[in-house]
Enzyme design. Structure first.
Site, mmCIF file in Angstrom:
data_model
loop_
_atom_site.group_PDB
_atom_site.id
_atom_site.type_symbol
_atom_site.label_atom_id
_atom_site.label_comp_id
_atom_site.label_asym_id
_atom_site.label_seq_id
_atom_site.Cartn_x
_atom_site.Cartn_y
_atom_site.Cartn_z
ATOM 1 N N HIS A 77 24.453 -59.287 40.532
ATOM 2 C CA HIS A 77 23.661 -60.385 41.108
ATOM 3 C C HIS A 77 24.014 -60.606 42.584
ATOM 4 O O HIS A 77 24.457 -61.686 42.974
ATOM 5 C CB HIS A 77 23.884 -61.671 40.294
ATOM 6 C CG HIS A 77 22.799 -62.691 40.498
ATOM 7 N ND1 HIS A 77 22.402 -63.574 39.520
ATOM 8 C CD2 HIS A 77 22.028 -62.985 41.580
ATOM 9 C CE1 HIS A 77 21.445 -64.360 39.986
ATOM 10 N NE2 HIS A 77 21.194 -64.019 41.237
ATOM 11 N N GLU A 89 25.238 -63.935 32.367
ATOM 12 C CA GLU A 89 26.054 -63.583 33.545
ATOM 13 C C GLU A 89 27.259 -64.502 33.593
ATOM 14 O O GLU A 89 27.123 -65.686 33.262
ATOM 15 C CB GLU A 89 25.228 -63.743 34.832
ATOM 16 C CG GLU A 89 24.094 -62.741 34.948
ATOM 17 C CD GLU A 89 23.295 -62.878 36.250
ATOM 18 O OE1 GLU A 89 23.733 -63.624 37.145
ATOM 19 O OE2 GLU A 89 22.255 -62.238 36.357
#
Ligand code: NAD
Ligand code: MLT
Length: 310
Positions: free
Chosen positions: A278, A260
Protein backbone atom coordinates in the site's frame (compact mmCIF):
# COMPACT_ATOMS: atom_id res chain seq x y z
CA UNK A 1 -7.83 23.18 21.00
CA UNK A 2 -5.93 19.91 20.76
CA UNK A 3 -5.25 17.99 17.56
CA UNK A 4 -3.98 14.40 17.58
CA UNK A 5 -1.92 13.43 14.52
CA UNK A 6 -1.39 9.69 13.97
CA UNK A 7 0.00 7.29 11.35
CA UNK A 8 3.15 9.24 10.44
CA UNK A 9 1.34 12.09 8.66
CA UNK A 10 4.06 14.39 7.20
CA UNK A 11 4.95 17.11 9.69
CA UNK A 12 6.15 19.46 6.91
CA UNK A 13 2.55 19.73 5.74
CA UNK A 14 1.20 20.59 9.17
CA UNK A 15 3.07 23.85 9.74
CA UNK A 16 0.07 26.12 9.30
CA UNK A 17 -1.78 24.18 11.96
CA UNK A 18 1.28 23.94 14.20
CA UNK A 19 1.86 27.72 14.03
CA UNK A 20 -1.74 28.63 14.76
CA UNK A 21 -2.12 30.29 18.19
CA UNK A 22 -4.43 28.34 20.47
CA UNK A 23 -3.86 25.01 18.73
CA UNK A 24 -1.71 22.28 20.23
CA UNK A 25 -0.60 19.39 18.03
CA UNK A 26 0.32 15.97 19.43
CA UNK A 27 2.11 14.03 16.69
CA UNK A 28 2.69 10.31 17.18
CA UNK A 29 2.97 7.10 15.20
CA UNK A 30 0.06 4.67 14.87
CA UNK A 31 -1.08 3.51 18.33
CA UNK A 32 -3.09 0.39 19.25
CA UNK A 33 -6.84 0.91 19.64
CA UNK A 34 -6.81 0.60 23.46
CA UNK A 35 -4.24 3.40 23.68
CA UNK A 36 -6.22 5.56 21.31
CA UNK A 37 -9.37 5.04 23.38
CA UNK A 38 -7.47 6.06 26.51
CA UNK A 39 -6.46 9.45 25.05
CA UNK A 40 -9.03 10.40 22.41
CA UNK A 41 -11.35 12.22 24.84
CA UNK A 42 -8.75 15.04 25.15
CA UNK A 43 -8.88 15.97 21.47
CA UNK A 44 -10.94 18.35 19.36
CA UNK A 45 -9.56 16.93 16.11
CA UNK A 46 -7.70 13.85 14.90
CA UNK A 47 -5.72 13.34 11.69
CA UNK A 48 -5.03 9.83 10.34
CA UNK A 49 -3.76 8.04 7.24
CA UNK A 50 -5.17 4.56 6.58
CA UNK A 51 -3.71 2.52 9.45
CA UNK A 52 -5.87 3.89 12.28
CA UNK A 53 -9.52 2.87 12.26
CA UNK A 54 -11.81 5.54 13.67
CA UNK A 55 -14.74 3.25 14.38
CA UNK A 56 -17.86 3.47 16.54
CA UNK A 57 -16.00 2.27 19.65
CA UNK A 58 -13.26 4.91 19.30
CA UNK A 59 -15.86 7.63 18.66
CA UNK A 60 -17.82 6.63 21.76
CA UNK A 61 -14.82 7.82 23.84
CA UNK A 62 -14.23 10.94 21.72
CA UNK A 63 -16.35 13.37 23.76
CA UNK A 64 -14.77 16.58 22.41
CA UNK A 65 -14.09 15.45 18.85
CA UNK A 66 -15.36 17.91 16.23
CA UNK A 67 -13.50 16.80 13.13
CA UNK A 68 -11.65 13.77 11.74
CA UNK A 69 -9.10 14.50 9.01
CA UNK A 70 -8.02 11.76 6.60
CA UNK A 71 -4.64 12.63 5.05
CA UNK A 72 -5.47 10.85 1.80
CA UNK A 73 -8.47 9.91 -0.32
CA UNK A 74 -10.17 6.76 1.00
CA UNK A 75 -12.31 7.26 4.11
CA UNK A 76 -13.15 3.56 4.49
CA UNK A 77 -11.17 3.45 7.77
CA UNK A 78 -13.65 5.91 9.31
CA UNK A 79 -17.20 4.98 10.33
CA UNK A 80 -18.96 7.76 8.43
CA UNK A 81 -22.47 6.85 9.66
CA UNK A 82 -21.35 7.02 13.27
CA UNK A 83 -19.50 10.30 12.70
CA UNK A 84 -22.66 11.75 11.14
CA UNK A 85 -24.75 10.51 14.08
CA UNK A 86 -22.37 12.21 16.50
CA UNK A 87 -22.11 15.41 14.44
CA UNK A 88 -18.38 14.91 13.82
CA UNK A 89 -17.20 16.31 10.50
CA UNK A 90 -15.01 14.08 8.33
CA UNK A 91 -12.64 15.78 5.87
CA UNK A 92 -10.09 14.25 3.51
CA UNK A 93 -7.47 15.29 0.97
CA UNK A 94 -9.08 14.27 -2.32
CA UNK A 95 -6.49 15.57 -4.78
CA UNK A 96 -3.20 15.64 -2.89
CA UNK A 97 -1.98 12.20 -3.90
CA UNK A 98 -3.61 11.85 -7.33
CA UNK A 99 -0.36 12.19 -9.30
CA UNK A 100 1.61 9.84 -7.05
CA UNK A 101 -1.09 7.16 -7.12
CA UNK A 102 -1.43 7.56 -10.89
CA UNK A 103 2.29 7.27 -11.56
CA UNK A 104 2.47 4.28 -9.24
CA UNK A 105 -0.36 2.51 -11.07
CA UNK A 106 1.40 3.05 -14.42
CA UNK A 107 4.62 1.72 -12.85
CA UNK A 108 2.76 -1.37 -11.64
CA UNK A 109 1.22 -1.93 -15.08
CA UNK A 110 4.65 -1.73 -16.73
CA UNK A 111 6.26 -3.91 -14.05
CA UNK A 112 3.55 -6.49 -14.64
CA UNK A 113 3.78 -6.38 -18.44
CA UNK A 114 7.57 -6.74 -18.43
CA UNK A 115 8.19 -8.93 -15.33
CA UNK A 116 10.55 -6.32 -13.89
CA UNK A 117 10.32 -7.35 -10.18
CA UNK A 118 10.80 -11.03 -11.02
CA UNK A 119 13.81 -10.33 -13.29
CA UNK A 120 15.32 -8.08 -10.64
CA UNK A 121 15.00 -10.77 -7.97
CA UNK A 122 16.45 -13.49 -10.21
CA UNK A 123 19.47 -11.48 -11.33
CA UNK A 124 20.23 -10.38 -7.77
CA UNK A 125 20.12 -14.05 -6.81
CA UNK A 126 22.90 -14.67 -9.34
CA UNK A 127 20.91 -15.92 -12.35
CA UNK A 128 21.21 -14.28 -15.81
CA UNK A 129 17.97 -15.68 -17.27
CA UNK A 130 16.97 -13.90 -20.47
CA UNK A 131 14.46 -16.53 -21.56
CA UNK A 132 12.20 -16.54 -18.50
CA UNK A 133 10.88 -13.02 -18.91
CA UNK A 134 8.96 -12.71 -22.16
CA UNK A 135 6.74 -9.69 -21.72
CA UNK A 136 3.96 -7.93 -23.56
CA UNK A 137 3.73 -4.43 -25.09
CA UNK A 138 1.16 -1.94 -23.89
CA UNK A 139 0.90 -0.13 -27.24
CA UNK A 140 -2.42 -0.98 -29.02
CA UNK A 141 -3.67 -2.97 -26.02
CA UNK A 142 -7.01 -2.11 -24.44
CA UNK A 143 -6.93 -0.74 -20.91
CA UNK A 144 -10.20 -0.98 -18.99
CA UNK A 145 -10.46 1.63 -16.24
CA UNK A 146 -13.09 1.01 -13.57
CA UNK A 147 -13.77 4.33 -11.85
CA UNK A 148 -12.99 7.41 -13.93
CA UNK A 149 -12.43 9.93 -11.13
CA UNK A 150 -9.26 11.85 -10.38
CA UNK A 151 -6.83 8.92 -10.61
CA UNK A 152 -8.75 6.99 -13.29
CA UNK A 153 -8.77 10.04 -15.61
CA UNK A 154 -5.09 10.78 -15.01
CA UNK A 155 -4.27 7.13 -15.82
CA UNK A 156 -6.30 7.38 -19.03
CA UNK A 157 -4.20 10.32 -20.27
CA UNK A 158 -0.93 8.55 -19.58
CA UNK A 159 -2.14 5.27 -21.10
CA UNK A 160 -3.22 7.11 -24.25
CA UNK A 161 0.25 8.66 -24.45
CA UNK A 162 1.54 5.07 -24.59
CA UNK A 163 -0.93 4.42 -27.44
CA UNK A 164 -3.26 2.18 -25.45
CA UNK A 165 -6.98 2.13 -26.27
CA UNK A 166 -8.89 3.24 -23.19
CA UNK A 167 -12.36 2.06 -22.22
CA UNK A 168 -13.88 3.03 -18.89
CA UNK A 169 -16.79 2.10 -16.67
CA UNK A 170 -18.13 4.64 -14.20
CA UNK A 171 -21.89 4.85 -13.65
CA UNK A 172 -21.57 8.32 -12.12
CA UNK A 173 -19.79 9.98 -15.07
CA UNK A 174 -21.76 11.69 -17.82
CA UNK A 175 -20.97 10.68 -21.41
CA UNK A 176 -20.46 14.33 -22.35
CA UNK A 177 -17.65 14.72 -19.82
CA UNK A 178 -15.42 12.38 -21.87
CA UNK A 179 -16.38 13.56 -25.36
CA UNK A 180 -13.05 15.30 -26.01
CA UNK A 181 -10.87 12.60 -24.47
CA UNK A 182 -10.99 9.50 -26.74
CA UNK A 183 -12.05 7.46 -23.73
CA UNK A 184 -14.92 5.14 -24.55
CA UNK A 185 -17.45 4.88 -21.72
CA UNK A 186 -18.86 1.35 -21.67
CA UNK A 187 -20.83 -0.82 -19.28
CA UNK A 188 -18.99 -3.15 -16.93
CA UNK A 189 -19.59 -6.32 -18.96
CA UNK A 190 -18.23 -4.72 -22.13
CA UNK A 191 -15.16 -3.49 -20.25
CA UNK A 192 -14.55 -6.98 -18.88
CA UNK A 193 -14.94 -8.56 -22.30
CA UNK A 194 -12.70 -6.11 -24.20
CA UNK A 195 -9.82 -5.29 -21.85
CA UNK A 196 -6.29 -6.70 -21.98
CA UNK A 197 -5.46 -4.82 -18.76
CA UNK A 198 -8.04 -3.87 -16.13
CA UNK A 199 -7.24 -1.26 -13.50
CA UNK A 200 -9.51 -0.28 -10.62
CA UNK A 201 -9.93 3.27 -9.29
CA UNK A 202 -13.18 3.32 -7.32
CA UNK A 203 -13.69 3.85 -3.61
CA UNK A 204 -14.45 0.75 -1.54
CA UNK A 205 -18.19 0.76 -0.91
CA UNK A 206 -20.94 -1.83 -0.58
CA UNK A 207 -21.40 -1.65 -4.35
CA UNK A 208 -17.72 -2.10 -5.24
CA UNK A 209 -16.85 -4.88 -2.76
CA UNK A 210 -15.91 -7.95 -4.83
CA UNK A 211 -16.82 -6.12 -8.03
CA UNK A 212 -14.27 -8.39 -9.71
CA UNK A 213 -15.54 -11.78 -8.54
CA UNK A 214 -15.66 -15.24 -10.14
CA UNK A 215 -18.52 -14.23 -12.44
CA UNK A 216 -16.66 -11.10 -13.56
CA UNK A 217 -13.49 -13.10 -14.26
CA UNK A 218 -15.50 -15.55 -16.40
CA UNK A 219 -16.43 -12.63 -18.70
CA UNK A 220 -12.84 -11.44 -19.17
CA UNK A 221 -10.48 -12.21 -22.03
CA UNK A 222 -8.09 -15.10 -21.54
CA UNK A 223 -4.74 -13.66 -20.51
CA UNK A 224 -6.17 -10.51 -18.89
CA UNK A 225 -3.93 -8.63 -16.47
CA UNK A 226 -5.41 -7.00 -13.34
CA UNK A 227 -4.06 -3.97 -11.48
CA UNK A 228 -5.51 -2.89 -8.13
CA UNK A 229 -3.98 0.19 -6.54
CA UNK A 230 -7.34 1.42 -5.17
CA UNK A 231 -8.64 -0.64 -2.28
CA UNK A 232 -8.31 -4.25 -1.20
CA UNK A 233 -11.52 -6.26 -1.45
CA UNK A 234 -12.77 -4.61 -4.66
CA UNK A 235 -11.12 -7.62 -6.30
CA UNK A 236 -12.18 -10.88 -4.65
CA UNK A 237 -8.75 -12.33 -3.81
CA UNK A 238 -9.94 -15.95 -3.99
CA UNK A 239 -11.50 -15.40 -7.42
CA UNK A 240 -8.30 -13.68 -8.57
CA UNK A 241 -6.17 -16.54 -7.27
CA UNK A 242 -8.34 -19.07 -9.14
CA UNK A 243 -8.18 -17.01 -12.34
CA UNK A 244 -4.39 -16.80 -12.10
CA UNK A 245 -4.02 -20.53 -11.38
CA UNK A 246 -6.29 -21.49 -14.28
CA UNK A 247 -4.46 -19.21 -16.72
CA UNK A 248 -7.55 -17.05 -17.27
CA UNK A 249 -5.55 -14.14 -15.90
CA UNK A 250 -1.94 -13.78 -17.03
CA UNK A 251 -0.94 -11.67 -14.05
CA UNK A 252 -1.89 -9.19 -11.37
CA UNK A 253 -0.29 -6.19 -9.72
CA UNK A 254 -1.65 -5.37 -6.27
CA UNK A 255 -0.83 -2.51 -3.91
CA UNK A 256 -3.84 -3.07 -1.67
CA UNK A 257 -5.39 -6.04 0.10
CA UNK A 258 -8.63 -7.00 1.80
CA UNK A 259 -6.81 -7.28 5.15
CA UNK A 260 -3.89 -4.93 5.81
CA UNK A 261 -1.15 -5.25 6.83
CA UNK A 262 -0.73 -8.58 5.01
CA UNK A 263 2.49 -10.55 4.90
CA UNK A 264 1.24 -13.96 3.92
CA UNK A 265 -1.15 -14.85 1.12
CA UNK A 266 -1.54 -17.61 -1.48
CA UNK A 267 -1.28 -14.79 -4.04
CA UNK A 268 2.28 -14.07 -2.88
CA UNK A 269 3.28 -17.55 -4.00
CA UNK A 270 2.37 -16.96 -7.63
CA UNK A 271 5.21 -15.80 -9.84
CA UNK A 272 2.95 -13.70 -12.07
CA UNK A 273 1.75 -11.54 -9.16
CA UNK A 274 3.51 -8.27 -8.34
CA UNK A 275 2.75 -6.86 -4.89
CA UNK A 276 3.57 -3.89 -2.69
CA UNK A 277 2.50 -2.79 0.81
CA UNK A 278 0.00 0.00 0.00
CA UNK A 279 2.60 2.53 -1.12
CA UNK A 280 0.76 4.13 -4.06
CA UNK A 281 0.71 7.52 -2.32
CA UNK A 282 4.08 7.19 -0.66
CA UNK A 283 6.02 10.05 -2.17
CA UNK A 284 7.34 13.06 -0.32
CA UNK A 285 5.34 15.38 -2.53
CA UNK A 286 2.03 13.59 -1.99
CA UNK A 287 2.48 13.19 1.75
CA UNK A 288 3.27 16.89 2.28
CA UNK A 289 0.36 17.90 0.07
CA UNK A 290 -2.25 15.64 1.75
CA UNK A 291 -1.06 16.74 5.20
CA UNK A 292 -1.28 20.42 4.19
CA UNK A 293 -4.70 19.99 2.56
CA UNK A 294 -6.14 18.26 5.58
CA UNK A 295 -4.49 20.72 7.99
CA UNK A 296 -6.22 23.59 6.18
CA UNK A 297 -9.56 21.86 6.50
CA UNK A 298 -9.07 21.08 10.18
CA UNK A 299 -8.12 24.69 10.79
CA UNK A 300 -11.19 25.96 8.92
CA UNK A 301 -13.44 23.63 10.92
CA UNK A 302 -11.97 24.54 14.29
CA UNK A 303 -12.29 28.25 13.44
CA UNK A 304 -15.89 27.76 12.30
CA UNK A 305 -15.06 28.71 8.70
CA UNK A 306 -16.25 27.17 5.41
CA UNK A 307 -14.64 23.78 4.70
CA UNK A 308 -13.99 23.36 0.96
CA UNK A 309 -12.55 19.81 0.98
CA UNK A 310 -10.97 20.17 -2.47
P1 NAD B 1 -12.27 9.75 -6.97
O1 NAD B 1 -13.36 9.92 -5.98
O2 NAD B 1 -11.73 10.95 -7.65
O3 NAD B 1 -12.78 8.73 -8.11
C1 NAD B 1 -13.50 7.57 -7.83
C2 NAD B 1 -14.39 7.28 -9.02
O4 NAD B 1 -15.03 6.01 -8.82
C3 NAD B 1 -15.52 8.31 -9.18
O5 NAD B 1 -15.51 8.86 -10.50
C4 NAD B 1 -16.79 7.51 -8.96
O6 NAD B 1 -17.86 7.94 -9.78
C5 NAD B 1 -16.33 6.11 -9.34
N1 NAD B 1 -17.17 5.04 -8.80
C6 NAD B 1 -17.78 4.99 -7.60
N2 NAD B 1 -18.46 3.84 -7.48
C7 NAD B 1 -18.27 3.16 -8.63
C8 NAD B 1 -18.72 1.90 -9.10
N3 NAD B 1 -19.53 1.12 -8.38
N4 NAD B 1 -18.30 1.49 -10.32
C9 NAD B 1 -17.49 2.27 -11.09
N5 NAD B 1 -17.06 3.49 -10.70
C10 NAD B 1 -17.43 3.92 -9.48
O7 NAD B 1 -11.13 8.94 -6.24
P2 NAD B 1 -9.59 8.82 -6.66
O8 NAD B 1 -8.81 9.88 -6.01
O9 NAD B 1 -9.51 8.65 -8.13
O10 NAD B 1 -9.20 7.44 -5.90
C11 NAD B 1 -9.59 6.20 -6.40
C12 NAD B 1 -9.26 5.08 -5.40
O11 NAD B 1 -7.86 5.00 -5.20
C13 NAD B 1 -9.87 5.26 -4.00
O12 NAD B 1 -10.29 3.98 -3.54
C14 NAD B 1 -8.69 5.72 -3.16
O13 NAD B 1 -8.85 5.43 -1.80
C15 NAD B 1 -7.58 4.91 -3.80
N6 NAD B 1 -6.24 5.42 -3.58
C16 NAD B 1 -5.26 4.53 -3.27
C17 NAD B 1 -3.96 4.95 -3.11
C18 NAD B 1 -2.86 3.99 -2.75
O14 NAD B 1 -1.98 4.35 -1.98
N7 NAD B 1 -2.84 2.80 -3.28
C19 NAD B 1 -3.65 6.32 -3.25
C20 NAD B 1 -4.67 7.21 -3.58
C21 NAD B 1 -5.97 6.75 -3.75
C1 MLT C 1 -5.58 6.97 -0.07
O1 MLT C 1 -6.74 6.55 -0.06
O2 MLT C 1 -5.31 8.19 -0.16
C2 MLT C 1 -4.48 5.99 -0.04
O3 MLT C 1 -4.85 4.83 0.59
C3 MLT C 1 -3.17 6.54 0.38
C4 MLT C 1 -2.78 6.39 1.80
O4 MLT C 1 -3.27 7.12 2.62
O5 MLT C 1 -1.92 5.56 2.08
Amino acid sequence: MKVLVLDGVAREGLQKLENEPGIVLDITKTVPEDQLIAIISEYDAVIVRSATKINKKVMSYAHKLKVIGRAGVGVDNIDLDEATRQGILVVNAPGGNTISATEYTIAMMLALARNIPQANTKLKNGEWDKKAFMGTELCTKTLGIIGLGRIGSAIAKRAQAMEMQVVAYDPYIAEKSVISTDIELVDLDELLERSDFITIHTPKTKSTRHLLNTEAFSKMKDGVRIINCARGGIVDETALYDALRSGKAAGAALDVFEEEPLTNSPLFELNNVVVSPHIGASTREAQIKVAADVANEILATLKGKLVKNT
